[in-house]
Every structure is written in C-alpha cells, then in structure tokens.
Enzyme design. Structure first.
Site, PDB file in Angstrom:
ATOM      1  CD  GLU A 113      55.177   1.272 -25.233  1.00  0.00           C
ATOM      2  OE1 GLU A 113      56.180   0.934 -24.587  1.00  0.00           O
ATOM      3  OE2 GLU A 113      54.963   2.443 -25.595  1.00  0.00           O
ATOM      4  CG  HIS A 169      53.303   1.167 -19.703  1.00  0.00           C
ATOM      5  ND1 HIS A 169      52.455   1.138 -20.786  1.00  0.00           N
ATOM      6  CD2 HIS A 169      54.514   1.525 -20.202  1.00  0.00           C
ATOM      7  CE1 HIS A 169      53.115   1.438 -21.885  1.00  0.00           C
ATOM      8  NE2 HIS A 169      54.378   1.675 -21.552  1.00  0.00           N
ATOM      9  CG  HIS A 220      61.221   0.411 -25.494  1.00  0.00           C
ATOM     10  ND1 HIS A 220      61.150  -0.730 -24.743  1.00  0.00           N
ATOM     11  CD2 HIS A 220      60.086   1.102 -25.206  1.00  0.00           C
ATOM     12  CE1 HIS A 220      60.054  -0.731 -24.034  1.00  0.00           C
ATOM     13  NE2 HIS A 220      59.388   0.368 -24.306  1.00  0.00           N
ATOM     14  CG  ASN A 223      65.440   0.799 -22.609  1.00  0.00           C
ATOM     15  OD1 ASN A 223      65.805   1.193 -23.703  1.00  0.00           O
ATOM     16  ND2 ASN A 223      66.092   1.092 -21.501  1.00  0.00           N
ATOM     17  CB  ALA A 224      60.613  -2.348 -20.328  1.00  0.00           C
ATOM     18  NE  ARG A 260      75.661 -21.513 -15.986  1.00  0.00           N
ATOM     19  CZ  ARG A 260      75.962 -22.132 -14.858  1.00  0.00           C
ATOM     20  NH1 ARG A 260      75.006 -22.367 -13.962  1.00  0.00           N
ATOM     21  NH2 ARG A 260      77.197 -22.517 -14.604  1.00  0.00           N
ATOM     22  CG  ASP A 313      59.320   5.497 -25.675  1.00  0.00           C
ATOM     23  OD1 ASP A 313      58.091   5.518 -25.885  1.00  0.00           O
ATOM     24  OD2 ASP A 313      59.814   5.024 -24.633  1.00  0.00           O
ATOM     25  CB  ALA A 368      58.252   8.384 -17.944  1.00  0.00           C
TER      26      ALA A 368
END
EC number: 3.5.1.25
Length: 388
Positions: free
Chosen positions: A132, A144, A217, A220-221, A228, A275, A309
């Site tokens: 990852e 990260h 995930h 998320n992130a 649009r 995770d 995290a």
C-alpha cells in the site's frame, strides 16, 4: 484423520444448511452429510459438537497492517507474520494479505521476502502481500509519511514485475503513474488498486482500461463524488467489473454510505477489510509508526493530528457491524468476508465456500458474534475462554 463437526447451522457461502454435519478429511472438506445416522456413517472420525452457532467459511482479509502486537512494515519478518496470524485468528481470519504501508523499496522487498519464506514454511494463512504505497497523492496520504511518497519509477516496475512466486496487490494513485505503467503491472500478474488518490473520474477510467481492478478502503483517502465530478468514488461505483474493499468499523465509513455502495455496485464486488493495526489481538492499545505514536481513541486508531490510522477491529467485528449497524443481510456480510475476497484473488475454487474438495478453512461463532473456533487447512484452534 477425519473430523466430524455437528450441532451448528452451516453457511456454505451460498446458503444456510440445517440438520447438516461437516466432515473434514485431513486439510480438505470431505462432505456435508445430513445429521441422521452421521455418527454411524463415520465411526472413525473425531466428533466435535459445536453446540449451536454458525459454521462459515474462514474469513479472508486483504488488508492487514498488523496484529498481535506486530506491525509488518516495522518488522518485515516471518516472525511478525506468525504473530499477525495468531493475533487475528481469534477474530475469524483464517487467511490474509499482510500489508506494507509507504516506506523504502528495501523495506518492501524485505516484506515480500518474508511472505515468500512464510509460504515456503507452510503458513497456509499467508496468501500473498498487499503493498500500500508509496505511489500516492500527497494530499490524500492520510497517515502515510510524506517523506516516502513518490512517483512510480522504472526501478519499482522492474522489481515489482519480477515477483512471480506470490500474489501481489498494489495500491497506488493512478494520476501519478505514466501511461502504460498500470498495464505493465497488471500484465505481470499484479492486482492493481486505486487508493490515497485525488484522481479525476477520467483518470480512473483510463487506469481501469489499463487493468486497474480495485479500490482500497472505498470512500477513505480518495476524491469524493460530486454531481459534476464523479471522482474516484464515482468511478468505483460506476465501473461494473471492479472490486471495492470497505472498512466497516463505524469510524471510516458512515452506515448509509455502505448501503449506497452496495446498492450501486455490481453484486458481489464489495468485500470487507479491517485495515487492522498491531493492537488487534494485543493487550497494548498503542504503537509507533514513522516514529509517531498511534493510539486507540473511542474505538478508532488516530495519530497526533487526529487522522485515522488504520482500524482496531477484526473481521468478526466487521461482519457484525455490517449486519447489525448497516443492515446488510448476514449471508451477504459473510460472503463479503470470505467468498468475495477469494473471488477477487481468483482462489474461489479452494477458498470462500464450504463444499467438498475445498480447503477446510472455517470459522465458528455464536449468537453474540464471538468466535469459538477456527480451522486452517483442517487444523482446529479453540478460542473459548480457558474456563470453558
């Protein structure tokens, strides 16, 4: 040696069976006979009465950073993998992709070697490795470390595409790749997923054309969906053949968003991941990554900035939360934890179902969603408290 399991309701991966026993022969499921006269039919088998509850295919977690006190990126070793397997097994996980977060190439190479060595030593629960990062978007890096985030270069492509002896899942930001790189990875057999990405819809759809097949995930992130600009989330839900991992811990994703994803996505293409970090299966509720302490707060894991995290759940928790809090039918929640990840890895001819000739990876849990026993390749481990 045969084992005869009786007394539980069996979920096969397709449907529930009542008045049915399960016979394990060595490391393989032998048959599913009806309970009538089953003891007489298998007189030499070791009989185990499960006293109710549900017997289901063992859970498969495709994103596991740590467990049992071990954190794989900090300690890319066989011993850490053994500790992670032991830490997650009481939560019903019988196999996993141990996950390396953004770090140096030598650290990731050491992790891949550890996975190879573990598999060579017979660790059936290690199915491959999930790398990852570090090929992410800085604005979507989450927890990260920014110092490790960088574009994919030729040296990365060379060593990644040379891995041909274990399964590799690679999460990257497609907008930070060059044309043809994702195709090169997928043609080498690597499962490429989008994650920690700020890509626009068109960038993701182009990556899908090159072979990108999953989303890490979901929600998320990653760039969210708007009217649009469908973003990464919209591309994930709009693409019929891609897969989405999702963290059901009541922190990473709102229950309504889970339901929206399941209603929008092709049936069978959303699977549960934890995770999970090192606190799962451990009495220690904090740990260090990148020299920074991560600690458990209100059931979530956060860093000093308050960013999520990873999670503090095991797979049985994800199944329970999906079923009880997100109104996902129990059958579907169980498939999301076993059959669908097996299908994504193309291992569904041996894992993810309870059927003859499948590997005997099983989980037994009670009405309170407490795991009481697991089997990995036919080897049983009880998770009942000592006094029971």
């Amino acid at each position: 040696m045969q084992q005869l399991l009786t007394g539980a309701r069996i979920f096969t991966g397709d449907r529930f069976l009542d008045n049915t026993a399960l016979v394990i022969d060595d490391d393989t499921i032998f048959s599913l006979p009806e309970n009538d006269n089953v003891v007489q039919d298998f007189p030499e088998a070791s009989r185990i009465n499960l006293n109710g509850g549900i017997l289901a295919p063992g859970f498969i977690d495709l994103q596991v950073n740590g467990g049992g006190g071990a954190f794989f990126t900090n300690d890319p070793s066989v011993q850490a993998l053994r500790t992670m397997l032991d830490g997650h097994r009481p939560t019903g996980t019988t196999s996993m992709l141990p996950t390396l977060i953004s770090n140096t190439r030598p650290t990731h190479q050491a992790g891949v070697k550890a996975v190879r060595d573990a598999q060579d030593q017979g660790y059936k629960g290690i199915l491959g490795v999930h790398i990852e990062g570090p090929f992410f978007d800085l604005d979507k890096r989450g927890a990260h470390n920014a110092d490790y985030i960088r574009p994919l270069d030729q040296g990365d492509l060379d060593w990644l595409t040379d891995i041909n002896d274990t399964r590799v899942m690679l999460t990257l930001a497609p907008e930070h790749t060059q044309a043809g790189q994702i195709r090169q990875l997928t043609e080498a057999g690597i499962i490429v997923c989008a994650g920690h990405t700020n890509a626009h819809y068109q960038q993701v759809t182009q990556a899908i054309k090159e072979g990108l097949s999953g989303f890490t995930h979901l929600f998320n992130a990653m760039r969210p969906q708007t009217g649009r600009e469908p973003g990464v989330v919209g591309a994930a839900l709009d693409s019929a053949d891609t897969w989405c991992g999702i963290i059901c811990d009541n922190h990473h994703v709102h229950p309504a968003s889970v339901r929206v994803a399941l209603n929008a996505k092709t049936p069978g293409k959303v699977y549960l991941v934890t995770d999970a970090m090192s606190t799962v299966g451990s009495d220690t509720k904090s740990f260090t990554i990148y020299g920074e302490e991560i600690f458990e707060k209100d059931g979530a894991l956060v860093n000093a900035e308050g960013r999520l995290a990873g999670s503090a759940i095991g797979m049985i928790d994800a199944v329970r939360i999906a079923y009880r809090d997100m109104n996902v039918p129990l059958e579907e929640s169980l498939r999301m934890a076993s059959l669908y990840p097996a299908e994504y890895l193309k291992m569904d001819q041996t894992l993810g179902r309870i059927a003859s000739n499948y590997r005997a990876d099983l989980v037994h849990f009670n009405e309170q969603f407490n795991v009481t026993a697991t089997w990995v390749a036919g080897s049983m481990q009880s998770h009942l408290p000592a006094e029971q």
